[in-house]
Design an enzyme around this catalytic site. Structure first.
Site, PDB file in Angstrom:
ATOM      1  CG  HIS A  89      -6.079  -8.719  -1.351  1.00  0.00           C
ATOM      2  ND1 HIS A  89      -7.246  -8.646  -2.071  1.00  0.00           N
ATOM      3  CD2 HIS A  89      -5.787 -10.039  -1.244  1.00  0.00           C
ATOM      4  CE1 HIS A  89      -7.642  -9.875  -2.366  1.00  0.00           C
ATOM      5  NE2 HIS A  89      -6.776 -10.743  -1.871  1.00  0.00           N
ATOM      6  CD  GLU A 144      -3.831 -12.975  -3.656  1.00  0.00           C
ATOM      7  OE1 GLU A 144      -3.933 -13.987  -2.959  1.00  0.00           O
ATOM      8  OE2 GLU A 144      -4.536 -11.962  -3.486  1.00  0.00           O
ATOM      9  CB  SER A 156      -9.354 -20.422  -7.318  1.00  0.00           C
ATOM     10  OG  SER A 156     -10.328 -19.392  -7.417  1.00  0.00           O
ATOM     11  CD  GLU A 185     -10.816  -9.505  -2.216  1.00  0.00           C
ATOM     12  OE1 GLU A 185     -10.688  -9.486  -0.981  1.00  0.00           O
ATOM     13  OE2 GLU A 185     -10.923 -10.562  -2.869  1.00  0.00           O
ATOM     14  N   GLY A 189     -11.343 -15.951  -5.985  1.00  0.00           N
ATOM     15  CA  GLY A 189     -12.725 -16.250  -5.609  1.00  0.00           C
ATOM     16  C   GLY A 189     -13.586 -16.694  -6.774  1.00  0.00           C
ATOM     17  CG  ASN A 228      -6.961 -12.451   2.737  1.00  0.00           C
ATOM     18  OD1 ASN A 228      -7.574 -12.008   3.706  1.00  0.00           O
ATOM     19  ND2 ASN A 228      -6.910 -11.812   1.578  1.00  0.00           N
ATOM     20  CE  LYS A 254      -9.822 -12.923  -0.271  1.00  0.00           C
ATOM     21  NZ  LYS A 254     -10.127 -12.991  -1.696  1.00  0.00           N
TER      22      LYS A 254
END
Ligand code: 13P
Length: 250
Positions: A95, A167, A212, A97, A173, A9, A11
């Site tokens: 996701h 996730e 991560s 985010e 991150g 991904n 991003k």
């Protein structure tokens, strides 16, 4: 036997030159990847370039998002038919985010899951708890809620053509990875929930870990019985790291 999937991904990162260099690096190292399927999910604007570079290779590509509608007056959005037109195999939906920065609730995520499948795309459905939710022992109830909305809307049979990515929000991150045991516990919970609905679908669906994941922790994570690969953010932007994870997946 589930084929491991390692999906990048990207991003909102990279320009045309970065994408080209990254894909050259990935393509050059494919001979060392034994069994894993690889996919990349670039920003929408890079998909045409990625599609022409990867066409004819075993590496697949997908969108990071899609709209719930198929076409129409939805300024700024990209639809499932458009992704399909550019050869996408996958579309990431839900996701964290998207959920937290763009207000996508479980209902919207379920609609996007359906929009992907309606257009011949395989949704990669992301689920996961925040740090507070984990601290409150709410991990399973959060995941239950996130899965139930999609199950209620589309049924267990729809998961025969889907991937789920666990996730944990606190691991994305941050450099903090769930331990293999922690991740396996949640993956086993997800698969166990699906077993109760359709054992065949549960046995076939690939459950990815994301948060991560790096070359040095991937092997131990993917070795867990219910972890079938990874959804990779930061480490998917370097060919060496992405390939390192793909090799660790077998
Ligand atoms: P990182 O690998 O950068 O933690 O991101 C994970 C992720 O969000 C993949 O979708």
């Amino acid at each position: 036997m589930r084929q491991p999937l390692v999906a990048g991904n990207w991003k909102m990162n990279g320009d045309q030159a970065d994408a080209s260099k990254l894909l050259d690096g990935i393509l050059a190292g494919l001979a060392d990847v034994k069994s894993a399927e690889l996919a990349v999910c670039p920003p929408f604007i890079l998909i045409p370039a990625v599609a022409s570079k990867l066409a004819g290779s075993p590496v697949k590509w997908g969108g990071q998002n899609l709209d719930t509608h198929h076409s129409g007056a939805y300024t700024g959005e990209v639809s499932g038919p458009m992704l399909k037109d550019f050869g996408c195999t996958y579309a990431i939906v839900g996701h964290s985010e998207r959920r937290s920065y763009y207000g996508e609730d479980d209902n919207v995520v379920a609609m996007k899951f359906g929009a992907a499948q309606d257009n011949g795309l395989t949704p990669i459905l992301c689920v996961g708890e925040s740090l507070e939710e984990r601290a409150e022992n709410a991990t399973e109830s959060v995941i239950n809620r996130q899965l139930d909305e999609v199950l209620d809307a589309h049924g267990i049979a729809s998961f025969a053509n889907a991937v789920i990515a666990y996730e944990p929000v606190w691991a994305i991150g941050t450099g903090k990875t769930a331990t293999p045991e922690m991740a396996q516990e949640v993956h086993a919970y997800i698969r166990g929930k699906l077993v109760g609905l359709d054992a065949g679908v549960a046995a076939g669906i690939r459950l990815l870990y994301g948060g991560s994941m790096k070359p040095d922790n991937a092997a131990e994570l993917i070795a867990q019985p219910d972890i079938d690969g990874g959804l990779i953010g930061g480490a998917s932007l370097k060919a060496e790291d992405f390939l390192g994870i793909a090799k660790a997946a077998g």
